[in-house]
Design a protein around this motif. Sequence first.
Motif, PDB file in Angstrom:
ATOM      1  N   UNK A 185      -0.423  -6.046 -13.512  1.00 54.56           N
ATOM      2  CA  UNK A 185      -0.799  -7.332 -12.731  1.00 54.56           C
ATOM      3  C   UNK A 185      -0.195  -8.457 -12.953  1.00 54.56           C
ATOM      4  N   UNK A 186       0.349  -9.198 -11.639  1.00 54.22           N
ATOM      5  CA  UNK A 186       1.118 -10.289 -11.761  1.00 54.22           C
ATOM      6  C   UNK A 186       0.242 -11.338 -11.230  1.00 54.22           C
ATOM      7  N   UNK A 187      -0.709 -11.191 -10.472  1.00 51.73           N
ATOM      8  CA  UNK A 187      -1.488 -12.192  -9.910  1.00 51.73           C
ATOM      9  C   UNK A 187      -2.772 -12.183 -10.050  1.00 51.73           C
ATOM     10  N   UNK A 188      -3.516 -13.211 -10.294  1.00 53.75           N
ATOM     11  CA  UNK A 188      -5.177 -13.213 -10.194  1.00 53.75           C
ATOM     12  C   UNK A 188      -5.897 -14.321  -9.355  1.00 53.75           C
ATOM     13  N   UNK A 189      -6.563 -14.343  -8.765  1.00 51.76           N
ATOM     14  CA  UNK A 189      -7.252 -15.359  -8.140  1.00 51.76           C
ATOM     15  C   UNK A 189      -8.887 -15.201  -8.320  1.00 51.76           C
ATOM     16  N   UNK A 190      -9.510 -16.419  -8.679  1.00 59.06           N
ATOM     17  CA  UNK A 190     -10.742 -16.532  -9.016  1.00 59.06           C
ATOM     18  C   UNK A 190     -11.513 -17.511  -8.349  1.00 59.06           C
ATOM     19  N   UNK A 191     -12.302 -17.357  -7.463  1.00 54.03           N
ATOM     20  CA  UNK A 191     -13.297 -18.554  -7.143  1.00 54.03           C
ATOM     21  C   UNK A 191     -14.513 -18.536  -7.778  1.00 54.03           C
ATOM     22  N   UNK A 192     -15.031 -19.479  -8.373  1.00 54.75           N
ATOM     23  CA  UNK A 192     -16.048 -19.752  -9.212  1.00 54.75           C
ATOM     24  C   UNK A 192     -17.202 -20.254  -8.738  1.00 54.75           C
ATOM     25  N   UNK A 193     -17.284 -19.896  -7.231  1.00 57.36           N
ATOM     26  CA  UNK A 193     -18.498 -20.401  -6.833  1.00 57.36           C
ATOM     27  C   UNK A 193     -19.829 -19.997  -7.507  1.00 57.36           C
ATOM     28  N   UNK A 194     -20.046 -18.782  -7.851  1.00 54.58           N
ATOM     29  CA  UNK A 194     -20.976 -18.501  -8.798  1.00 54.58           C
ATOM     30  C   UNK A 194     -20.924 -18.285 -10.238  1.00 54.58           C
ATOM     31  N   UNK A 195     -21.506 -19.328 -10.940  1.00 57.88           N
ATOM     32  CA  UNK A 195     -21.210 -19.837 -12.127  1.00 57.88           C
ATOM     33  C   UNK A 195     -21.364 -18.588 -12.993  1.00 57.88           C
ATOM     34  N   UNK A 196     -22.540 -17.909 -12.549  1.00 52.32           N
ATOM     35  CA  UNK A 196     -22.925 -16.896 -13.453  1.00 52.32           C
ATOM     36  C   UNK A 196     -21.922 -15.853 -13.438  1.00 52.32           C
ATOM     37  N   UNK A 197     -21.241 -15.259 -12.245  1.00 51.16           N
ATOM     38  CA  UNK A 197     -20.334 -14.469 -12.124  1.00 51.16           C
ATOM     39  C   UNK A 197     -19.187 -14.886 -12.716  1.00 51.16           C
ATOM     40  N   UNK A 198     -18.707 -15.986 -12.847  1.00 51.98           N
ATOM     41  CA  UNK A 198     -17.775 -16.643 -13.460  1.00 51.98           C
ATOM     42  C   UNK A 198     -17.609 -16.603 -14.877  1.00 51.98           C
ATOM     43  N   UNK A 199     -18.467 -17.021 -15.522  1.00 52.40           N
ATOM     44  CA  UNK A 199     -18.888 -17.082 -16.832  1.00 52.40           C
ATOM     45  C   UNK A 199     -18.895 -15.883 -17.345  1.00 52.40           C
ATOM     46  N   UNK A 200     -19.126 -14.911 -16.978  1.00 50.56           N
ATOM     47  CA  UNK A 200     -19.220 -13.615 -17.560  1.00 50.56           C
ATOM     48  C   UNK A 200     -17.817 -12.954 -17.452  1.00 50.56           C
ATOM     49  N   UNK A 201     -17.367 -13.029 -15.941  1.00 49.36           N
ATOM     50  CA  UNK A 201     -16.045 -12.516 -15.723  1.00 49.36           C
ATOM     51  C   UNK A 201     -14.967 -12.884 -16.710  1.00 49.36           C
ATOM     52  N   UNK A 202     -15.031 -14.479 -16.727  1.00 46.48           N
ATOM     53  CA  UNK A 202     -14.085 -14.964 -17.488  1.00 46.48           C
ATOM     54  C   UNK A 202     -14.036 -14.584 -18.968  1.00 46.48           C
ATOM     55  N   UNK A 203     -15.227 -14.079 -19.442  1.00 48.72           N
ATOM     56  CA  UNK A 203     -14.972 -13.248 -20.802  1.00 48.72           C
ATOM     57  C   UNK A 203     -14.237 -12.257 -21.026  1.00 48.72           C
ATOM     58  N   UNK A 204     -14.251 -11.530 -19.593  1.00 55.27           N
ATOM     59  CA  UNK A 204     -13.380 -10.250 -19.783  1.00 55.27           C
ATOM     60  C   UNK A 204     -11.949 -10.271 -19.559  1.00 55.27           C
ATOM     61  N   UNK A 205     -11.680 -11.553 -18.692  1.00 53.51           N
ATOM     62  CA  UNK A 205     -10.469 -11.570 -18.505  1.00 53.51           C
ATOM     63  C   UNK A 205      -9.681 -12.461 -19.511  1.00 53.51           C
ATOM     64  N   UNK A 206     -10.385 -13.691 -19.770  1.00 48.61           N
ATOM     65  CA  UNK A 206      -9.936 -14.671 -20.855  1.00 48.61           C
ATOM     66  C   UNK A 206     -10.653 -14.548 -22.135  1.00 48.61           C
ATOM     67  N   UNK A 207      -9.884 -14.410 -23.098  1.00 49.63           N
ATOM     68  CA  UNK A 207     -10.688 -14.440 -24.327  1.00 49.63           C
ATOM     69  C   UNK A 207      -9.820 -15.361 -25.309  1.00 49.63           C
ATOM     70  N   UNK A 208     -10.484 -15.838 -26.359  1.00 48.16           N
ATOM     71  CA  UNK A 208      -9.733 -17.146 -26.982  1.00 48.16           C
ATOM     72  C   UNK A 208      -8.751 -16.450 -27.789  1.00 48.16           C
ATOM     73  N   UNK A 209      -7.296 -17.137 -27.454  1.00 45.18           N
ATOM     74  CA  UNK A 209      -6.032 -16.778 -27.903  1.00 45.18           C
ATOM     75  C   UNK A 209      -5.633 -15.378 -27.737  1.00 45.18           C
ATOM     76  N   UNK A 210      -6.099 -14.783 -26.332  1.00 41.49           N
ATOM     77  CA  UNK A 210      -5.893 -13.305 -26.195  1.00 41.49           C
ATOM     78  C   UNK A 210      -5.572 -13.367 -24.692  1.00 41.49           C
ATOM     79  N   UNK A 211      -4.340 -13.017 -24.299  1.00 45.29           N
ATOM     80  CA  UNK A 211      -3.925 -12.769 -22.874  1.00 45.29           C
ATOM     81  C   UNK A 211      -3.760 -11.320 -22.764  1.00 45.29           C
ATOM     82  N   UNK A 212      -4.793 -11.019 -21.638  1.00 42.79           N
ATOM     83  CA  UNK A 212      -4.901  -9.493 -21.440  1.00 42.79           C
ATOM     84  C   UNK A 212      -3.747  -9.001 -20.449  1.00 42.79           C
ATOM     85  N   UNK A 213      -3.343  -9.946 -19.595  1.00 49.02           N
ATOM     86  CA  UNK A 213      -2.466  -9.473 -18.708  1.00 49.02           C
ATOM     87  C   UNK A 213      -0.969 -10.095 -19.153  1.00 49.02           C
ATOM     88  N   UNK A 214      -0.232  -9.343 -19.753  1.00 44.75           N
ATOM     89  CA  UNK A 214       0.996  -9.902 -20.306  1.00 44.75           C
ATOM     90  C   UNK A 214       2.018 -10.188 -19.329  1.00 44.75           C
TER      91      UNK A 214
END
Length: 294
Positions: free
Chosen positions: A84-113
Motif C-alpha cells: 500500500x503506497x497511497x491512502x485517501x480518507x474522507x472524514x465526512x462521517x465522524x463515527x466512521x473516521x474515528x473507528x477506521x483511524x484506530x485501525x489504520x493509525x495507532x499511537x507511534x505505530x505505522x501499519x503501512x511501512x
Amino acid sequence: MINTLENLANEILLNILSNLTWFEIIESFWSINKRFNSLVCSIFSINYDRNKSGIIINEIDLSLNKYQSILLSIISNSNLSISIQRIYIDGRKSVFFDLISKWIFQENLIRFINLKSLILTRCFLSEILINNLSLLIQYQLDELILTIDKDSLEMFYNKYDSGKNARDQVQKLRVMYQEFIRQLFSSKCQLTSLRLDISQDNSLYQIHKCFSSSSSSDIYSNQIDNQLVTNCMTLRRLYIHVIHGYFIEHIIEHVPALEILSVVIEDSLAQEQLYHIKTKKFSSTIVNWYDKVK
C-alpha cells in the motif's frame, strides 16, 4: 475451448484489476493463489491513476463492518500491507473516521511501512493522528494532502464543547496543530509535495498565528540558530489555500528548494490590518542610447 481467467496474460489481468475499486480487488482476487496475490500487490504498489489508486475510504462505498473486515485482511497480511503506497480518507462521517483511524493509525505505530501518499479531507485531527502524521512526514511520506475544513472544525467543537477539562484539551490540541504546521516547513519534514488547505482556520485553531513569537515551539526556538536546520530542504511543490497573505511571507523563507508554488488567499493582501505590503523601489534599466555610447 473454454478459457479461464487464469489463462490470461498478466498484462491483461492488471488492466482488468486497474478498473476495479480497491475493495473489489481485495474481495474478489486476494488469496486465490500466489499469482493473483502478486498481481494485487502490484496494483497497490503502482500509481497507475492517482485519482483511483490505493485505499480510498469515504461514506458511500461500504458499511462500517465491511470496512473493518477488509482493513483487517490487509493489516493481517504483511505482503499486502507493505504494498500500500497511497491512502485517501474522507472524514465526512465522524463515527466512521474515528473507528477506521484506530485501525489504520495507532499511537507511534505505522501499519503501512511503504506508504508514500496520504490524503485527509474533512478529518478531525486527534492527538494520535497528529502524532502519526508527524512521524509520517519525518520518515516516510513523499506527498501529503491535508484539508482542514468546516466539517473538521465542527468535530473539534463537538468534542470539546463541555466538561471541566474541555478548555485544557482545546488548548493542548491547538498547540499540537500549530506545532505540526511548523514542522511541515522545518527540517523535521521530508515531503516533496504538500497541498495544505487551512482556509477555514478560525480563532479556535489559530493556525495562521503559529509562526508568531508567542506561539513558537521547539522547532523554532532560540536553541536552533542554524537556518539550514530549521528549513525543509526536500519540499519541491507547495499548493496552499490560506485566509491571510502574511502566512505565506512566514513560510516562504523556510522552503528554499521550492520549484512550484500555488497560492490561494481568501482575504485581500491590501487589508492593512492583516498584511502590510513591503515594496522596494528599483532603479530603471531603460536608459538613453546616447548615454550608453557616451
